[in-house]
Design a protein around this motif. Structure first.
Motif, PDB file in Angstrom:
ATOM      1  N   THR A 108       0.943   3.998  -3.037  1.00 41.21           N
ATOM      2  CA  THR A 108       0.648   5.403  -2.716  1.00 41.21           C
ATOM      3  C   THR A 108       1.755   6.312  -3.229  1.00 41.21           C
ATOM      4  O   THR A 108       1.493   7.383  -3.806  1.00 41.21           O
ATOM      5  CB  THR A 108       0.479   5.577  -1.198  1.00 41.21           C
ATOM      6  OG1 THR A 108      -0.588   4.751  -0.740  1.00 41.21           O
ATOM      7  CG2 THR A 108       0.168   7.035  -0.857  1.00 41.21           C
ATOM      8  N   LYS A 109       3.020   5.916  -3.024  1.00 46.17           N
ATOM      9  CA  LYS A 109       4.146   6.719  -3.515  1.00 46.17           C
ATOM     10  C   LYS A 109       4.110   6.843  -5.034  1.00 46.17           C
ATOM     11  O   LYS A 109       4.364   7.908  -5.599  1.00 46.17           O
ATOM     12  CB  LYS A 109       5.469   6.087  -3.075  1.00 46.17           C
ATOM     13  CG  LYS A 109       5.792   6.259  -1.603  1.00 46.17           C
ATOM     14  CD  LYS A 109       7.138   5.625  -1.277  1.00 46.17           C
ATOM     15  CE  LYS A 109       7.476   5.780   0.201  1.00 46.17           C
ATOM     16  NZ  LYS A 109       8.775   5.127   0.535  1.00 46.17           N
ATOM     17  N   ARG A 164      -5.291   1.321 -11.202  1.00 50.30           N
ATOM     18  CA  ARG A 164      -6.733   1.527 -11.120  1.00 50.30           C
ATOM     19  C   ARG A 164      -7.357   1.248 -12.484  1.00 50.30           C
ATOM     20  O   ARG A 164      -6.705   1.430 -13.512  1.00 50.30           O
ATOM     21  CB  ARG A 164      -7.048   2.968 -10.712  1.00 50.30           C
ATOM     22  CG  ARG A 164      -6.713   3.292  -9.254  1.00 50.30           C
ATOM     23  CD  ARG A 164      -7.200   4.697  -8.906  1.00 50.30           C
ATOM     24  NE  ARG A 164      -7.013   5.004  -7.498  1.00 50.30           N
ATOM     25  CZ  ARG A 164      -6.334   6.042  -7.027  1.00 50.30           C
ATOM     26  NH1 ARG A 164      -5.758   6.888  -7.884  1.00 50.30           N
ATOM     27  NH2 ARG A 164      -6.226   6.254  -5.738  1.00 50.30           N
ATOM     28  N   GLU A 169       0.831  -1.206   0.000  1.00 48.51           N
ATOM     29  CA  GLU A 169       0.000   0.000   0.000  1.00 48.51           C
ATOM     30  C   GLU A 169       0.868   1.259   0.000  1.00 48.51           C
ATOM     31  O   GLU A 169       0.557   2.236  -0.695  1.00 48.51           O
ATOM     32  CB  GLU A 169      -0.940   0.004   1.218  1.00 48.51           C
ATOM     33  CG  GLU A 169      -2.026  -1.057   1.187  1.00 48.51           C
ATOM     34  CD  GLU A 169      -2.996  -0.858   0.037  1.00 48.51           C
ATOM     35  OE1 GLU A 169      -3.149   0.292  -0.435  1.00 48.51           O
ATOM     36  OE2 GLU A 169      -3.574  -1.857  -0.416  1.00 48.51           O
ATOM     37  N   GLU A 170       1.940   1.237   0.746  1.00 41.95           N
ATOM     38  CA  GLU A 170       2.838   2.402   0.806  1.00 41.95           C
ATOM     39  C   GLU A 170       3.484   2.661  -0.557  1.00 41.95           C
ATOM     40  O   GLU A 170       3.571   3.813  -1.009  1.00 41.95           O
ATOM     41  CB  GLU A 170       3.921   2.180   1.863  1.00 41.95           C
ATOM     42  CG  GLU A 170       3.407   2.243   3.299  1.00 41.95           C
ATOM     43  CD  GLU A 170       4.494   1.872   4.305  1.00 41.95           C
ATOM     44  OE1 GLU A 170       5.658   1.667   3.867  1.00 41.95           O
ATOM     45  OE2 GLU A 170       4.179   1.789   5.502  1.00 41.95           O
ATOM     46  N   ARG A 198       1.502   6.622  -7.012  1.00 42.45           N
ATOM     47  CA  ARG A 198       0.375   7.465  -7.435  1.00 42.45           C
ATOM     48  C   ARG A 198       0.613   8.938  -7.167  1.00 42.45           C
ATOM     49  O   ARG A 198      -0.067   9.794  -7.742  1.00 42.45           O
ATOM     50  CB  ARG A 198      -0.914   6.995  -6.750  1.00 42.45           C
ATOM     51  CG  ARG A 198      -1.425   5.668  -7.301  1.00 42.45           C
ATOM     52  CD  ARG A 198      -2.649   5.163  -6.565  1.00 42.45           C
ATOM     53  NE  ARG A 198      -3.123   3.901  -7.155  1.00 42.45           N
ATOM     54  CZ  ARG A 198      -3.998   3.096  -6.569  1.00 42.45           C
ATOM     55  NH1 ARG A 198      -4.503   3.406  -5.378  1.00 42.45           N
ATOM     56  NH2 ARG A 198      -4.376   1.982  -7.171  1.00 42.45           N
ATOM     57  N   ASP A 199       1.569   9.240  -6.292  1.00 41.93           N
ATOM     58  CA  ASP A 199       1.929  10.642  -6.038  1.00 41.93           C
ATOM     59  C   ASP A 199       2.825  11.210  -7.133  1.00 41.93           C
ATOM     60  O   ASP A 199       3.019  12.423  -7.222  1.00 41.93           O
ATOM     61  CB  ASP A 199       2.635  10.776  -4.681  1.00 41.93           C
ATOM     62  CG  ASP A 199       1.661  10.624  -3.520  1.00 41.93           C
ATOM     63  OD1 ASP A 199       0.454  10.835  -3.741  1.00 41.93           O
ATOM     64  OD2 ASP A 199       2.101  10.283  -2.404  1.00 41.93           O
TER      65      ASP A 199
END
Length: 408
Positions: free
Chosen positions: A20-21, A33, A16-17, A23-24
């Motif tokens: 998230t990175k 997605r 997950e981390e 997608r940033d």
């Protein structure tokens, strides 16, 4: 068990981390997605894209149309998964009887021997495709027959057993009389996926400069039957190219290294040779050159900087793996993955004498303007196949049906 569970949780948290990175990072906001409909609709910029969903419970055509904010849903109530499977099996039996697994000068005799079977079998398959798949789609799009040059262009994206059937040739052919023929309504192309079509459009928009044609001819490949008309293909291409750059590699000069180097420096490539389809390991499907096989696995690892248009004048270059019908694993799709936005290919072997006829008509159109334009390839093939049909007859399905266009 507790340690395993904790380890799994730590991996999930790390996953997950990392996501998230990613997608940033600018441009990666939708990483992993599902694509939004607005993104997928870009596939229909040049014309309607018909995704035919073949499922055991029901079949539907999902159509993307430029300017439409939603997917057009056309139920295919006359079609079923079992129907698609039966048609696929029938087609396979016809092709096996004709032994159309390699481009060959001897195929004409074989096809004469199985003509009675194909005269009955093909019309049945093509009429079923017409009435249960193509006609409902054309009616839903309000497309009528037109005998003008300005036909709508439509892309087919098939799934399941339908992915192996010639939708582009659907029609009703009875005793030499053509009652309905899809080619009177639309110009047909295929795409393995919506994303492949979107990417092909991007590739073409960034590589519009024509950088010459690499023309490869293999009349005498070691270990394979002779293909004398591949030499004639190059003669026809040279005549049509006029003052445009054509670099030829013939016979012993057509080595794997030379062909790959030529593809790196030219924007178009024409490959007139044998090809092999490996059903066990599809990435080992290959083009047969003088010193060995140029495998799909090699092609898809390359990034040809000027890649634009490819003409695969060989056998089974757009034949997928029956066990992986939802995955486009064939040479034509591999070239698209390598950056070629427009590809002419075959779904079974072609007669050696038909290659020069199709190539002559295709390049006559592609080289007719001051600047060669690969986006005319689908229409050029459409006209070329019409010309071949006039020569061999509408009932010579084994000759004209295998030629298809993939991409933009």
């Amino acid at each position: 068990m507790e340690e395993d569970a904790q380890h799994h949780r730590r991996l999930a948290e790390e996953w997950e981390e990392l996501v998230t990175k990613i997608r940033d990072i600018p441009g990666f906001g939708d990483f992993l997605r599902p694509k939004k409909l607005a993104q997928l609709c870009r596939a229909a910029d040049a014309g309607p894209v018909v995704v035919v969903n073949v499922h055991k419970h029901r079949c539907d055509a999902l159509v993307l149309v430029a300017g439409l904010d939603d997917v057009m849903h056309i139920p295919l109530s006359k079609f079923s998964y079992e129907n698609a499977l039966t048609l696929h099996q029938s087609l396979n039996q016809l092709l096996q009887a004709a032994q159309v697994r390699a481009r060959d000068t001897r195929l004409e005799l074989r096809r004469v021997q199985v003509k009675a079977t194909t005269d009955v079998g093909f019309p049945s398959i093509l009429s079923n495709l017409w009435s249960s798949v193509v006609e409902p789609v054309l009616d839903g799009l309000a497309i009528t027959a037109s005998f003008t040059e300005d036909l709508p262009h439509i892309w087919w994206c098939a799934t399941g057993p339908l992915a192996f059937l010639p939708i582009h040739a659907a029609g009703i052919y009875n005793n030499g009389v053509v009652r309905y023929d899809i080619s009177d309504y639309v110009v047909s192309s295929y795409t393995p996926t919506l994303n492949a079509l979107i990417n092909a459009g991007k590739y073409h928009s960034t590589r519009q400069t024509f950088r010459g044609l690499l023309a490869v001819s293999q009349p005498n490949t070691p270990g394979y039957l002779e293909l004398p008309n591949t030499t004639e293909e190059l003669v026809r291409i040279r005549q049509r190219a006029h003052d445009f750059t054509v670099h030829e590699l013939k016979g012993p000069a057509a080595l794997i290294k030379s062909v790959v180097e030529g593809m790196n420096t030219h924007s178009w490539v024409h490959l007139a040779c044998h090809a092999v389809q490996d059903p066990i390991e599809p990435t080992k499907s290959a083009l047969c050159l003088y010193d060995g096989h140029l495998e799909l696995s090699t092609i898809i690892t390359k990034s040809f900087p000027h890649a634009d248009f490819a003409f695969l004048s060989a056998c089974q270059t757009a034949t997928g793996d029956e066990k992986l019908s939802e995955e486009a694993i064939h040479l034509a799709a591999g070239l698209m993955l390598a950056g070629y936005s427009s590809v002419i290919a075959t779904i079974w072997s072609i007669m050696d004498k038909d290659g020069p006829i199709i190539a002559d008509h295709v390049y006559s159109e592609l080289f007719s303007d001051t600047v060669p334009d690969s986006t005319k390839a689908a229409l050029a093939l459409h006209h070329a196949v019409k010309a071949l049909r006039q020569k061999v007859g509408d009932s010579a399905f084994l000759s004209w049906v295998p030629f298809i266009h993939v991409g933009v």
